[in-house]
Design a protein around this motif. Structure first.
Motif, PDB file in Angstrom:
ATOM      1  N   GLN A   1     -24.332   8.593  86.073  1.00 41.83           N
ATOM      2  CA  GLN A   1     -24.628   8.184  84.697  1.00 41.83           C
ATOM      3  C   GLN A   1     -25.198   9.378  83.930  1.00 41.83           C
ATOM      4  O   GLN A   1     -26.375   9.689  84.047  1.00 41.83           O
ATOM      5  CB  GLN A   1     -25.603   7.009  84.662  1.00 41.83           C
ATOM      6  CG  GLN A   1     -25.797   6.433  83.258  1.00 41.83           C
ATOM      7  CD  GLN A   1     -26.741   5.248  83.244  1.00 41.83           C
ATOM      8  OE1 GLN A   1     -27.781   5.248  83.897  1.00 41.83           O
ATOM      9  NE2 GLN A   1     -26.385   4.207  82.482  1.00 41.83           N
TER      10      GLN A   1
ATOM     11  N   TYR B   1     -22.433   5.946  91.813  1.00 45.40           N
ATOM     12  CA  TYR B   1     -22.091   6.051  90.396  1.00 45.40           C
ATOM     13  C   TYR B   1     -22.888   7.183  89.776  1.00 45.40           C
ATOM     14  O   TYR B   1     -24.036   7.442  90.140  1.00 45.40           O
ATOM     15  CB  TYR B   1     -22.419   4.753  89.651  1.00 45.40           C
ATOM     16  CG  TYR B   1     -21.375   3.675  89.780  1.00 45.40           C
ATOM     17  CD1 TYR B   1     -21.395   2.786  90.849  1.00 45.40           C
ATOM     18  CD2 TYR B   1     -20.374   3.521  88.823  1.00 45.40           C
ATOM     19  CE1 TYR B   1     -20.443   1.779  90.960  1.00 45.40           C
ATOM     20  CE2 TYR B   1     -19.418   2.522  88.926  1.00 45.40           C
ATOM     21  CZ  TYR B   1     -19.461   1.656  89.998  1.00 45.40           C
ATOM     22  OH  TYR B   1     -18.516   0.666  90.113  1.00 45.40           O
TER      23      TYR B   1
ATOM     24  N   LEU C   1     -17.680   5.910  88.275  1.00 45.89           N
ATOM     25  CA  LEU C   1     -17.593   5.805  89.723  1.00 45.89           C
ATOM     26  C   LEU C   1     -17.283   7.169  90.324  1.00 45.89           C
ATOM     27  O   LEU C   1     -16.319   7.830  89.943  1.00 45.89           O
ATOM     28  CB  LEU C   1     -16.503   4.800  90.114  1.00 45.89           C
ATOM     29  CG  LEU C   1     -16.274   4.617  91.611  1.00 45.89           C
ATOM     30  CD1 LEU C   1     -17.512   4.032  92.284  1.00 45.89           C
ATOM     31  CD2 LEU C   1     -15.062   3.735  91.870  1.00 45.89           C
TER      32      LEU C   1
ATOM     33  N   PHE D   1     -21.088   2.228  96.953  1.00 48.01           N
ATOM     34  CA  PHE D   1     -20.611   3.095  95.883  1.00 48.01           C
ATOM     35  C   PHE D   1     -21.686   4.097  95.489  1.00 48.01           C
ATOM     36  O   PHE D   1     -22.877   3.851  95.633  1.00 48.01           O
ATOM     37  CB  PHE D   1     -20.289   2.269  94.615  1.00 48.01           C
ATOM     38  CG  PHE D   1     -19.365   1.112  94.819  1.00 48.01           C
ATOM     39  CD1 PHE D   1     -19.866  -0.118  95.214  1.00 48.01           C
ATOM     40  CD2 PHE D   1     -18.006   1.243  94.620  1.00 48.01           C
ATOM     41  CE1 PHE D   1     -19.025  -1.209  95.399  1.00 48.01           C
ATOM     42  CE2 PHE D   1     -17.156   0.157  94.796  1.00 48.01           C
ATOM     43  CZ  PHE D   1     -17.662  -1.064  95.193  1.00 48.01           C
TER      44      PHE D   1
ATOM     45  N   PHE E   1     -26.578   6.756  90.998  1.00 48.58           N
ATOM     46  CA  PHE E   1     -26.992   5.456  91.509  1.00 48.58           C
ATOM     47  C   PHE E   1     -26.141   5.069  92.707  1.00 48.58           C
ATOM     48  O   PHE E   1     -24.910   5.152  92.667  1.00 48.58           O
ATOM     49  CB  PHE E   1     -26.843   4.375  90.434  1.00 48.58           C
ATOM     50  CG  PHE E   1     -27.797   4.525  89.287  1.00 48.58           C
ATOM     51  CD1 PHE E   1     -27.415   5.194  88.132  1.00 48.58           C
ATOM     52  CD2 PHE E   1     -29.070   3.997  89.362  1.00 48.58           C
ATOM     53  CE1 PHE E   1     -28.298   5.339  87.065  1.00 48.58           C
ATOM     54  CE2 PHE E   1     -29.959   4.116  88.300  1.00 48.58           C
ATOM     55  CZ  PHE E   1     -29.578   4.801  87.158  1.00 48.58           C
TER      56      PHE E   1
ATOM     57  N   LEU F   1     -22.549  -5.819  91.201  1.00 47.28           N
ATOM     58  CA  LEU F   1     -23.138  -4.714  91.950  1.00 47.28           C
ATOM     59  C   LEU F   1     -24.655  -4.819  91.983  1.00 47.28           C
ATOM     60  O   LEU F   1     -25.281  -5.227  91.002  1.00 47.28           O
ATOM     61  CB  LEU F   1     -22.739  -3.390  91.297  1.00 47.28           C
ATOM     62  CG  LEU F   1     -21.242  -3.077  91.269  1.00 47.28           C
ATOM     63  CD1 LEU F   1     -20.956  -1.910  90.343  1.00 47.28           C
ATOM     64  CD2 LEU F   1     -20.738  -2.769  92.666  1.00 47.28           C
TER      65      LEU F   1
ATOM     66  N   PHE G   1     -27.766  -2.280  92.412  1.00 41.17           N
ATOM     67  CA  PHE G   1     -28.009  -0.847  92.289  1.00 41.17           C
ATOM     68  C   PHE G   1     -29.375  -0.457  92.830  1.00 41.17           C
ATOM     69  O   PHE G   1     -30.328  -1.245  92.796  1.00 41.17           O
ATOM     70  CB  PHE G   1     -27.967  -0.424  90.817  1.00 41.17           C
ATOM     71  CG  PHE G   1     -26.595  -0.387  90.211  1.00 41.17           C
ATOM     72  CD1 PHE G   1     -26.051  -1.522  89.635  1.00 41.17           C
ATOM     73  CD2 PHE G   1     -25.857   0.783  90.192  1.00 41.17           C
ATOM     74  CE1 PHE G   1     -24.796  -1.501  89.049  1.00 41.17           C
ATOM     75  CE2 PHE G   1     -24.600   0.821  89.607  1.00 41.17           C
ATOM     76  CZ  PHE G   1     -24.068  -0.323  89.038  1.00 41.17           C
TER      77      PHE G   1
ATOM     78  N   GLY H   1     -15.425  -5.704  95.434  1.00 44.37           N
ATOM     79  CA  GLY H   1     -15.893  -5.129  94.175  1.00 44.37           C
ATOM     80  C   GLY H   1     -15.766  -6.099  93.033  1.00 44.37           C
ATOM     81  O   GLY H   1     -16.177  -5.808  91.926  1.00 44.37           O
TER      82      GLY H   1
ATOM     83  N   ARG I   1     -16.419   5.589  96.718  1.00 42.02           N
ATOM     84  CA  ARG I   1     -16.701   4.287  97.323  1.00 42.02           C
ATOM     85  C   ARG I   1     -16.407   4.352  98.821  1.00 42.02           C
ATOM     86  O   ARG I   1     -15.628   5.200  99.281  1.00 42.02           O
ATOM     87  CB  ARG I   1     -15.869   3.187  96.685  1.00 42.02           C
ATOM     88  CG  ARG I   1     -14.429   3.129  97.156  1.00 42.02           C
ATOM     89  CD  ARG I   1     -13.692   1.905  96.651  1.00 42.02           C
ATOM     90  NE  ARG I   1     -12.410   1.749  97.315  1.00 42.02           N
ATOM     91  CZ  ARG I   1     -11.279   2.324  96.918  1.00 42.02           C
ATOM     92  NH1 ARG I   1     -11.279   3.114  95.856  1.00 42.02           N
ATOM     93  NH2 ARG I   1     -10.154   2.109  97.567  1.00 42.02           N
TER      94      ARG I   1
ATOM     95  N   TYR J   1     -18.960  -3.280 100.309  1.00 43.44           N
ATOM     96  CA  TYR J   1     -18.575  -1.971  99.790  1.00 43.44           C
ATOM     97  C   TYR J   1     -19.835  -1.247  99.332  1.00 43.44           C
ATOM     98  O   TYR J   1     -20.785  -1.864  98.838  1.00 43.44           O
ATOM     99  CB  TYR J   1     -17.624  -2.111  98.598  1.00 43.44           C
ATOM    100  CG  TYR J   1     -16.221  -2.528  98.964  1.00 43.44           C
ATOM    101  CD1 TYR J   1     -15.952  -3.829  99.372  1.00 43.44           C
ATOM    102  CD2 TYR J   1     -15.165  -1.629  98.912  1.00 43.44           C
ATOM    103  CE1 TYR J   1     -14.675  -4.220  99.714  1.00 43.44           C
ATOM    104  CE2 TYR J   1     -13.878  -2.007  99.252  1.00 43.44           C
ATOM    105  CZ  TYR J   1     -13.632  -3.306  99.657  1.00 43.44           C
ATOM    106  OH  TYR J   1     -12.364  -3.691 100.001  1.00 43.44           O
TER     107      TYR J   1
ATOM    108  N   ARG K   1     -24.813   7.589  78.981  1.00 46.46           N
ATOM    109  CA  ARG K   1     -25.028   6.253  79.564  1.00 46.46           C
ATOM    110  C   ARG K   1     -23.764   5.653  80.197  1.00 46.46           C
ATOM    111  O   ARG K   1     -23.832   4.581  80.774  1.00 46.46           O
ATOM    112  CB  ARG K   1     -25.582   5.241  78.544  1.00 46.46           C
ATOM    113  CG  ARG K   1     -26.848   5.608  77.874  1.00 46.46           C
ATOM    114  CD  ARG K   1     -27.493   4.366  77.254  1.00 46.46           C
ATOM    115  NE  ARG K   1     -26.625   3.702  76.297  1.00 46.46           N
ATOM    116  CZ  ARG K   1     -26.689   3.913  74.993  1.00 46.46           C
ATOM    117  NH1 ARG K   1     -27.541   4.778  74.513  1.00 46.46           N
ATOM    118  NH2 ARG K   1     -25.887   3.261  74.163  1.00 46.46           N
ATOM    119  N   GLN K   2     -22.638   6.297  80.082  1.00 42.77           N
ATOM    120  CA  GLN K   2     -21.398   5.750  80.651  1.00 42.77           C
ATOM    121  C   GLN K   2     -21.444   5.861  82.171  1.00 42.77           C
ATOM    122  O   GLN K   2     -21.517   6.952  82.712  1.00 42.77           O
ATOM    123  CB  GLN K   2     -20.194   6.522  80.117  1.00 42.77           C
ATOM    124  CG  GLN K   2     -18.860   5.905  80.473  1.00 42.77           C
ATOM    125  CD  GLN K   2     -18.412   4.908  79.433  1.00 42.77           C
ATOM    126  OE1 GLN K   2     -18.632   5.094  78.252  1.00 42.77           O
ATOM    127  NE2 GLN K   2     -17.768   3.843  79.867  1.00 42.77           N
ATOM    128  N   MET K   3     -21.394   4.733  82.835  1.00 39.87           N
ATOM    129  CA  MET K   3     -21.368   4.717  84.302  1.00 39.87           C
ATOM    130  C   MET K   3     -19.986   5.126  84.790  1.00 39.87           C
ATOM    131  O   MET K   3     -18.977   4.540  84.390  1.00 39.87           O
ATOM    132  CB  MET K   3     -21.660   3.303  84.816  1.00 39.87           C
ATOM    133  CG  MET K   3     -23.110   2.942  84.860  1.00 39.87           C
ATOM    134  SD  MET K   3     -23.890   3.741  86.277  1.00 39.87           S
ATOM    135  CE  MET K   3     -25.453   2.875  86.256  1.00 39.87           C
TER     136      MET K   3
END
Lengths: 115, 116
Positions: free
Chosen positions: A39, A37, A47, A35, A91, A103, A105, A99, A50, A33, A43-45
């Protein structure tokens, strides 16, 4: 081991314009997979989108779409009608299986939206 | 549904001191991950748990880092002793786990560690 490369440390785009972020990856696996992301400074990742490697059709989520080129191992993100809220680090990430695996990155691309 | 919780949000310590971070995953999520994100880089997986068992800790510096998830719910990551290069954001994530097909990873807000 797989690697993920993002060659654009920073990108800038005018509000309402379209921007494309690049990502290449390397793996010997056939089932995986990919993805993107987001940020923000909090700082909250989050999604964004995908793509399953077995699907030929490119994934789309509202203003976000990908160009998945499996043979070239390329996975770019296109953001249409860019908005100020899109400003963040983006990212590219890779995962084996569904998943549930960890991951891998890339280093990220800092996206700046010019008003 | 509540998200992934982490504490503290910030921590400043001197080198050679010890520090611990706590993570509470989304209720019912069997898989828990700890990532280290050094400034200017993407997150790197340190350890992955499935319930209370370790699935992958190949990138965990085991001479100084340890992690546990004793009851298969919340988890603690410890560094002892800390080095300057441990300054980073430590992200926790969780995933429903199990079965086949896709399961989304949900991330917590992270803990920013500064080692002086």
């Amino acid at each position: 081991a797989q690697t993920v490369t993002q060659s654009q440390p920073e990108m800038s785009v005018q509000e309402a314009e379209t921007v494309t972020l690049s990502c290449t990856y390397d793996t010997s696996e056939s089932d995986y997979y990919l993805f993107w992301y987001k940020q923000p400074p909090s700082r909250q990742m989050i999604l964004v989108i995908r793509q399953e490697a077995y699907k030929q059709q490119n994934a789309t989520e509202n203003r976000f779409s990908v160009n998945f080129q499996k043979a070239a191992k390329s996975f770019s993100l296109k953001i249409s009608d860019s908005q100020l809220g899109d400003a963040a680090m983006y990212f590219c990430a890779f995962s084996h299986g569904g998943g549930a695996d960890g991951l891998t990155f890339g280093k990220g691309t800092h996206l700046i939206i010019q008003p | 549904e509540a998200g992934v919780a982490q504490s503290p949000r910030y921590k400043i310590i001197e080198k050679r001191q010890s520090v611990a971070f706590w993570c509470n995953p989304i209720s019912g999520h069997a898989t828990l991950y700890w990532y280290q994100q050094i400034l200017g880089q993407g997150p790197k997986l340190l350890i992955q748990f499935q319930n209370n068992g370790v699935v992958d800790d190949s990138q965990l510096p085991k001479d100084r880092f340890s992690a546990e998830r004793l009851k298969g719910v919340d988890s603690t990551l410890k560094i002892q002793p800390a080095k300057l290069e441990d300054s980073a954001v430590y992200l926790c994530a969780s995933n429903r786990g199990g079965g086949s097909g896709y399961n989304e990873q949900f991330f917590g807000p992270g803990t920013r560690l500064t080692v002086l």
